[in-house]
Motif scaffolding. Structure first.
Motif, short mmCIF file in Angstrom:
data_model
loop_
_atom_site.label_atom_id
_atom_site.label_comp_id
_atom_site.label_asym_id
_atom_site.label_seq_id
_atom_site.Cartn_x
_atom_site.Cartn_y
_atom_site.Cartn_z
N LEU A 1 33.83 -19.90 -59.18
CA LEU A 1 32.54 -19.38 -59.63
C LEU A 1 31.72 -20.46 -60.32
O LEU A 1 30.50 -20.55 -60.14
N GLY A 2 32.39 -21.29 -61.12
CA GLY A 2 31.68 -22.36 -61.81
C GLY A 2 31.02 -23.33 -60.85
O GLY A 2 29.85 -23.73 -61.04
N ARG A 3 31.75 -23.71 -59.82
CA ARG A 3 31.18 -24.62 -58.81
C ARG A 3 30.03 -23.95 -58.06
O ARG A 3 29.00 -24.58 -57.79
N ALA A 4 30.22 -22.67 -57.73
CA ALA A 4 29.18 -21.96 -57.00
C ALA A 4 27.92 -21.82 -57.84
O ALA A 4 26.80 -21.94 -57.34
N GLU A 5 28.10 -21.56 -59.14
CA GLU A 5 26.95 -21.43 -60.02
C GLU A 5 26.19 -22.76 -60.12
O GLU A 5 24.97 -22.80 -60.06
N ARG A 6 26.94 -23.83 -60.27
CA ARG A 6 26.32 -25.16 -60.40
C ARG A 6 25.65 -25.59 -59.10
O ARG A 6 24.49 -26.00 -59.09
N ASN A 7 26.37 -25.49 -58.00
CA ASN A 7 25.84 -25.95 -56.72
C ASN A 7 24.77 -25.02 -56.15
O ASN A 7 23.90 -25.46 -55.40
N GLY A 8 24.85 -23.76 -56.49
CA GLY A 8 23.93 -22.78 -55.93
C GLY A 8 22.71 -22.52 -56.77
O GLY A 8 21.89 -21.66 -56.41
N ARG A 9 22.53 -23.24 -57.84
CA ARG A 9 21.33 -23.06 -58.66
C ARG A 9 20.09 -23.27 -57.80
O ARG A 9 19.99 -24.25 -57.06
N LEU A 10 19.14 -22.36 -57.90
CA LEU A 10 17.93 -22.43 -57.09
C LEU A 10 16.74 -22.84 -57.95
O LEU A 10 16.59 -22.39 -59.09
N MET A 11 15.91 -23.70 -57.39
CA MET A 11 14.76 -24.24 -58.11
C MET A 11 13.51 -24.23 -57.25
O MET A 11 13.59 -24.44 -56.04
N VAL A 12 12.36 -24.00 -57.89
CA VAL A 12 11.09 -24.19 -57.19
C VAL A 12 10.82 -25.69 -57.11
O VAL A 12 11.54 -26.50 -57.70
N ALA A 13 9.77 -26.07 -56.38
CA ALA A 13 9.55 -27.48 -56.07
C ALA A 13 9.41 -28.37 -57.30
O ALA A 13 10.01 -29.45 -57.37
N ASP A 14 8.64 -27.94 -58.30
CA ASP A 14 8.46 -28.81 -59.47
C ASP A 14 9.75 -28.94 -60.27
O ASP A 14 10.05 -30.01 -60.82
#
Length: 234
Positions: A136-149
């Protein structure tokens, strides 16, 4: 009387929902899981229904079937996140659930109102794993979603540099969110970028992030030379 009872039993039959009720199991348990996994036989009557005898045979196997079918229905991302949080005692976001699906840890098995449903049986198995918290920790870190800025800030480059990466297909959105300036009734229109994909930019053969970061404000970006892809995302 015994003969009449036997005859009524011979003539009785069950449709899928009726059989689930007769067996005392939730409809999803029977319709979406046991049959999908091929754990039970299909209808034995020509009219597509189960006879009383077939229902009895299935009933006799319930104890064997229950652990194979599981206790959780297939769930959407928000509810799946709640289940993992409750069972593991950690905070879990819907975006983490979607990342688990991307990396093959939590299969998507259907849709409900055009939203993905994730396998409840796989969800149970994941929650019971010894390394569940690490996964879960890896998925949370790698799967963080961001807008362009936010993505540009994450990479420590200018937003204009990030637009060149997007134009060249070096980065692409994995999901879409709602703009705060548009009705949520309308389709999501804001591209969202995944942290793991942004991390991979540093490994791209045609991108020198250190050179890009070292370019002074007002100077032409080294990324201008990247070719534009024909399938550039909007």
């Amino acid at each position: 009387m015994a003969q009449q009872t036997k005859e009524r039993r011979r003539l009785s039959s069950f449709g899928p929902l009726q059989l689930a009720d007769h067996l005392g199991v939730p409809h999803w348990w029977w319709l979406d899981r046991a049959r999908r996994l091929g754990l039970v036989d299909g209808p034995d009557r020509a009219d597509g229904r189960w006879s009383a005898d077939a229902a009895e045979r299935i009933h006799e196997r319930l104890a064997e079937l229950r652990p194979k079918v599981g206790e959780l229905p297939d769930l959407g991302a928000s509810r799946a996140a709640d289940v993992l949080a409750e069972r593991l005692g950690v905070e879990v976001s819907p975006s983490t659930v979607r990342e688990l699906a991307r990396i093959g840890q939590l299969p998507m098995v259907g849709e409900y109102k055009e939203r993905p449903l994730y396998c409840g049986l796989a969800l149970e198995s994941l929650a019971e794993r010894e390394d569940a918290a690490a996964v879960l920790g890896r998925a949370e870190r790698n799967g963080r979603l961001m807008v362009a800025d936010e993505a540009a800030e994450y990479l420590r480059i200018r937003l204009s540099d990030f637009r060149h990466l997007k134009r060249a297909g070096v980065v692409a959105p994995v999901d879409w969110g709602h703009s705060p300036f548009r009705s949520r009734r309308r389709a999501p229109d804001v591209p969202l970028y995944r942290a793991r994909d942004l991390d991979a930019v540093a490994e791209h053969p045609n991108v020198d992030l250190e050179a890009v970061r070292a370019t002074p404000a007002g100077r032409r970006s080294p990324l201008v030379a990247l070719p534009t892809t024909s399938g550039e995302a909007r």
